[in-house]
Enzyme design. Structure first.
Site: not given
Length: 532
Positions: A167, A451
């Site tokens: 990613r 996160d």
């Protein structure tokens, strides 16, 4: 500093990172400069279009299915790419940063695939940018190892390691350590380009390919730009078009109205969509932050995947993917086990099982976990649903009717904003940013894996509640003055340690949560001030 003959390229990194000479070679630099030339102007135009669309939502113009692309949605004949080697069975995906030890743990986890995260779980200090690329380079070649400061050795011992899906950072990020013609490079292009340049052929020799997750996408035009970059990258290296495969995270409210169009733009490179639930909630709050009480969400803990608008989002995603023959991937439950607290672990496992059982029942082909201890549970749930099939793409969900209104009908009966919810957001926000400033992008806080996305929810809810003049169920109006008291209370309860960054974290979180003008991403001022 890197020695390069490209006169347009320059570097302003604070120091030479280990592995830089291997990763930033002259040929690799020429490669990413070429891709950056293709991306920069269009990326800037797409970011401007995002701002215009947000302004329209603020004026009361809700997003809807696009009339100009109705012919794409109506055409039953087109499909995404056939499932690529290593992506046929994705029933368990583990996610995590590309930090060295975490890379080895992910490869040993027993998951089918690994989302190697250069985005929300990665703090983009220069050492992390290069270090992530180096760790992936060595992981693919089977040479990665790590010895902790305490002397513990980590090696890849699994006979079969997960398929790697990288990613890169989203379109909003610039890489402010690398420049072309004096302008910062597009961070996602740097992440994608360096990984692809160094590893595409090595992956093909292993019988898989270069696979990616595309984050923060807000429109099919943004997917089109990624597709053009994929085509150019493959042509530059002489690799057949369609070798790359990409799964798009549907983690913005605007992208939810363009799911089939996004698949169409990427169709020769598409491997599906993912229900990125935490960023999706962040996007809803961000886009509807000034639309009044109707669009105010309650405490984060009350906004589960079972509430009506999240159910609609999940089911419409499965329908779109399976209609086009590609994978529908579920999201990540934030709960993580704690081996020192059996009761916490028992509770976490029960909640994760419930979440994964719902996803498998809805038709998802696999789901995310953030901790290796959750891999067996997720596999068990999807094994029960799939049997010996690799996926359930043949389950078309023709019973699901596309419904644009359901995506933005945010009412949750019985939901509330509480004093505890306010405190939790402030606590999580400060703790996460403190860890981020010390170089950690994925952090276990109160037995939840946090996160950047969950930190964004925390500060965005504080901003929205204050600006909507919300009153908690306990009777406290969420004002700047009251929030200042809560900030003091939360900050005073933190356990300090040598070298902590809590002072900086509080200052930054309070700034973005209480600013008159809402910053688009909290990581951008953090990056500007403390990293770049």
């Amino acid at each position: 500093m890197t020695d390069t003959t490209n006169p347009r390229f320059s570097q302003q990194a604070p120091s030479t990172a280990p592995g830089e000479d291997l990763i930033l070679t002259p040929k690799a630099i020429d490669f990413i400069v070429t891709l950056n030339d293709l991306a920069t102007e269009r990326r800037d135009e797409l970011l401007a279009a995002r701002r215009e669309r947000r302004a329209a939502i603020s004026r009361g113009e809700d997003p809807t299915f696009l009339p100009e692309t109705a012919h794409i949605r109506a055409d039953d004949t087109w499909r995404g790419a056939p499932l690529a080697p290593g992506l046929e069975d994705r029933r368990v995906e583990i996610t995590g940063p590309t930090e060295r030890k975490m890379t080895i743990n992910a490869l040993n986890s027993g998951a089918a695939t690994w989302l190697a995260d250069l985005e929300d779980a990665n703090q983009p200090a220069w050492e992390n940018v290069i270090g992530g690329q180096l760790n992936l380079y060595e992981a693919i070649r089977g040479t990665i190892s790590f010895t902790s400061p305490e002397g513990k050795e980590y090696k890849v011992t699994a006979e079969k390691t997960p398929t790697i899906i990288v990613r890169p950072r989203g379109w909003h990020y610039d890489e402010k350590h690398l420049f072309v013609d004096g302008k910062p490079m597009v961070a996602g292009v740097v992440d994608f380009g360096l990984y692809f340049f160094h590893n595409a052929r090595a992956l093909l020799r292993r019988g898989v390919g270069p696979y990616f997750y595309l984050p923060k996408t807000e429109s099919h035009l943004e997917a089109r730009l990624w597709n053009d970059i994929f085509v150019r990258a493959q042509d530059l290296l002489g690799i057949p078009r369609g070798t790359i495969r990409a799964t798009v995270l549907i983690e913005t409210i605007t992208a939810a109205f363009e799911m089939e169009e996004i698949l169409y733009e990427l169709r020769t490179h598409s491997s599906g969509l993912n229900a990125g639930r935490w960023d999706y909630l962040f996007s809803i709050i961000k886009n509807y932050r000034d639309r009044g009480p109707e669009f105010v969400l309650p405490d984060r803990a009350q906004v589960t995947m079972a509430v009506p608008f999240m159910r609609s989002y999940a089911l419409q995603l499965v329908r779109a993917c399976h209609r086009r023959g590609v994978s529908a991937m579920g999201g990540m439950a934030a709960f993580i086990p704690n081996r020192r607290k059996p009761e916490v672990t028992e509770n976490a496992l029960a909640k994760v099982r419930e979440d994964k059982t719902r996803e498998a029942g809805d038709g998802f082909d696999g789901s995310w976990v953030a901790h290796p201890d959750l891999v067996p549970l997720c596999r068990e749930v999807f094994d029960a649903a799939l049997g010996d099939r690799p996926n359930q793409i043949d389950r078309l969900r023709e019973d699901v009717v596309p419904d644009d209104k359901a995506l933005i009908s945010l009412e949750i009966p019985g939901s509330t904003v509480t004093d505890a919810g306010v405190r939790t957001n402030i606590d999580v926000g400060i703790r996460y940013i403190e860890a981020w400033l010390r170089g950690n992008g994925a952090v276990a806080i109160h037995d939840l894996m946090e996160d950047a996305a969950t930190a964004e929810i925390s500060r965005s809810q504080i901003w929205q509640w204050r600006n909507a003049c919300v009153t908690t169920v306990e009777g406290n109006e969420v004002t700047t003055e009251w929030l200042g008291e809560v900030f003091d209370e939360v900050f005073g309860s933190l356990e300090r340690f040598d070298g902590d960054r809590y002072d900086d974290a509080r200052e930054l979180f309070q700034q973005v949560a209480l600013a008159d003008e809402y910053p688009d991403f909290l990581t951008l001022p953090a990056y500007e001030r403390y990293v770049a």
